[in-house]
Write an enzyme that holds these catalytic residues in place. Structure first.
Site, mmCIF file in Angstrom:
data_model
loop_
_atom_site.group_PDB
_atom_site.id
_atom_site.type_symbol
_atom_site.label_atom_id
_atom_site.label_comp_id
_atom_site.label_asym_id
_atom_site.label_seq_id
_atom_site.Cartn_x
_atom_site.Cartn_y
_atom_site.Cartn_z
ATOM 1 N N SER A 215 -2.358 -9.699 3.827
ATOM 2 C CA SER A 215 -2.193 -8.529 4.463
ATOM 3 C C SER A 215 -1.556 -8.781 5.803
ATOM 4 O O SER A 215 -2.323 -9.389 6.498
ATOM 5 C CB SER A 215 -3.346 -7.598 4.284
ATOM 6 N N ASP B 202 -7.430 0.388 11.534
ATOM 7 C CA ASP B 202 -6.260 1.283 11.709
ATOM 8 C C ASP B 202 -6.513 2.665 11.592
ATOM 9 O O ASP B 202 -5.835 3.538 12.001
ATOM 10 C CB ASP B 202 -4.866 0.607 11.034
ATOM 11 N N ASP C 62 0.846 -1.295 -0.113
ATOM 12 C CA ASP C 62 0.087 0.067 -0.004
ATOM 13 C C ASP C 62 0.733 1.349 0.072
ATOM 14 O O ASP C 62 0.787 2.152 -0.891
ATOM 15 C CB ASP C 62 -1.007 0.099 1.152
ATOM 16 N N ARG D 142 -0.301 1.179 16.939
ATOM 17 C CA ARG D 142 -0.664 2.028 16.247
ATOM 18 C C ARG D 142 -0.960 3.667 16.880
ATOM 19 O O ARG D 142 -0.420 4.486 16.348
ATOM 20 C CB ARG D 142 -2.403 2.042 15.694
#
Length: 407
Positions: free
Chosen positions: A178, A124, A15, A95
């Site tokens: 992923s 996320d 990504d 995160r």
């Protein structure tokens, strides 16, 4: 006129590798790539070079591993925070720290924007943006997957774009999981996992192994805690990174810590993921066992409610909320006597507490023994039971009275 600056949360994966040229072509901005090393097994020098080669104007690689453990993992472990009974929150914990680092770089560079590559379907995006808003509401967010100018609709299209533009990537259309990795765990989503009836393949493992491949002999280890924080393995004092690395290795060698779960995402849908959390699974089991030895009944039971709420806040991106800070203050108070040692058996995917000791243990052999004792008068239980059951006894008497009177 100087170009606007955008700080990009960069992993070197599919990504964000595509996002760099997209930002340059679509917005015409200066791109500052920030890669956070949270203990994942990566060639960070290669990632740094790749960011520049892909079009970034500047690249940062920040080692946040120890801070991640001490300021996020340990507080969550002390809280016994588990989402929906099985997820040990590996991505959720990382995160908010990464978002904090993005804000710090944005301030340092004078950037007005922060960009991330999270999809519009995931958790996320919420975790990154909620933290950014909590730290600096003036920073604007660029989220390509939610941008009308983003023309990609699938990872397959992004792979094709990367191949056309000679952007090196690890993904292929055949194996298209992923993944998110750090020193605590690795997650696997997408691909054949999107059909819940599909059994995940054995080769999905990165940190651990299938249970069938685990040794036939168990591994016995002891974990020492001080105020709820693990500090030693088999009597050897270790720093946070060294300790977690060692527990990971020992647990992975026994196939401990792999779960295949359906979870409820914050954005409203269910998702399926395979998570490998070898060391974390062992530490949670050991910590929980020590709490049972040390904490009094009311505190232990009330803390179970706190653990649930703590996990929900963390999963939902609210690490920087006042409530999470308040819950941590409560947890820290409960952990003051949480010093001791737990003996663990690791065997065929299981992490089993088999013995524990603590100078603050509330277990008393004098009271608990089934043999003769001098401190507990068993006849005292008669009065206790009579008082404890009195409300039920009164209710039953009333019921019998009404039945007798035909009411």
């Amino acid at each position: 006129m100087a170009k606007e600056k955008v700080v990009l949360a960069y992993s070197g994966g599919l990504d964000t590798s595509v996002v760099i040229p997209w930002l340059k072509e679509t917005i015409g901005c200066e791109v500052i790539a920030v890669c956070c090393n949270a203990g994942q097994k990566e060639d960070f020098e290669a990632i740094d070079k790749k960011a520049i080669a892909t079009g970034a104007d500047k690249s940062y690689v920040l080692d946040i591993t120890e801070e991640f453990i001490t300021d996020y993992i340990w507080p969550s472990l002390k809280a016994q925070a588990v989402y929906e009974g099985d997820y040990l929150l590996g991505t959720s914990m990382a995160r908010p720290l990464m978002a904090r680092k993005l804000v710090e770089v944005a301030h340092q560079e004078g950037a007005q924007y922060i960009c991330h590559g999270c999809t519009g379907k995931g958790n996320d995006q919420v975790r990154f943006e909620t933290t950014i808003h909590a730290l600096d509401p003036s920073i604007k967010i660029i989220a390509p997957w939610r941008d009308d100018r983003w023309t990609f609709t699938s990872r397959e299209e992004m792979i094709a774009y990367a191949n056309e533009h000679n952007i090196p990537i690890n993904q292929s259309t055949k194996k298209i999981y992923s993944r998110d990795e750090n020193i605590w765990h690795i997650s696997h989503e997408g691909g054949n996992l999107e059909e819940p009836w599909n059994v995940h393949e054995d080769d999905i493992h990165v940190l651990s192994m299938p249970v069938e491949q685990a040794p036939d002999e168990p591994t016995i280890m002891t974990i020492g805690f001080e105020e709820g924080i693990p500090v030693s393995i088999d009597g050897e004092k270790l720093g946070p990174v060294e300790l977690l690395t060692k527990v990971n290795e020992m647990a992975a060698a026994n196939a401990v810590g792999t779960i295949d779960i359906i979870e409820n995402r914050l954005v409203g849908m269910k998702s399926r993921g395979v998570y490998e959390t070898p060391g974390g699974t062992v530490l949670y089991a050991a910590h929980k066992d020590l709490e049972k030895l040390v904490l009094d009944r009311d505190t232990l039971h009330f803390k179970e409610h706190i653990s649930l709420k703590f996990a929900e806040l963390l999963y939902n991106g609210l690490w920087d909320s006042p409530l999470r800070a308040a819950l941590s203050a409560f947890v820290d108070e409960t952990q003051k006597p949480m010093t001791g040692t737990v003996k663990m058996k690791l065997y065929k995917g299981q992490a089993i507490p088999i013995a524990s000791q603590s100078p603050y243990s509330l277990y008393s052999e004098e009271f608990a023994t089934f043999g003769k004792d001098e401190v507990y008068t068993q006849a005292d239980a008669t009065g206790f039971i009579n008082l404890w059951s009195l409300p039920l006894k009164i209710k039953a008497m009333q019921k019998m009275k009404h039945e007798k009177e035909g009411k």
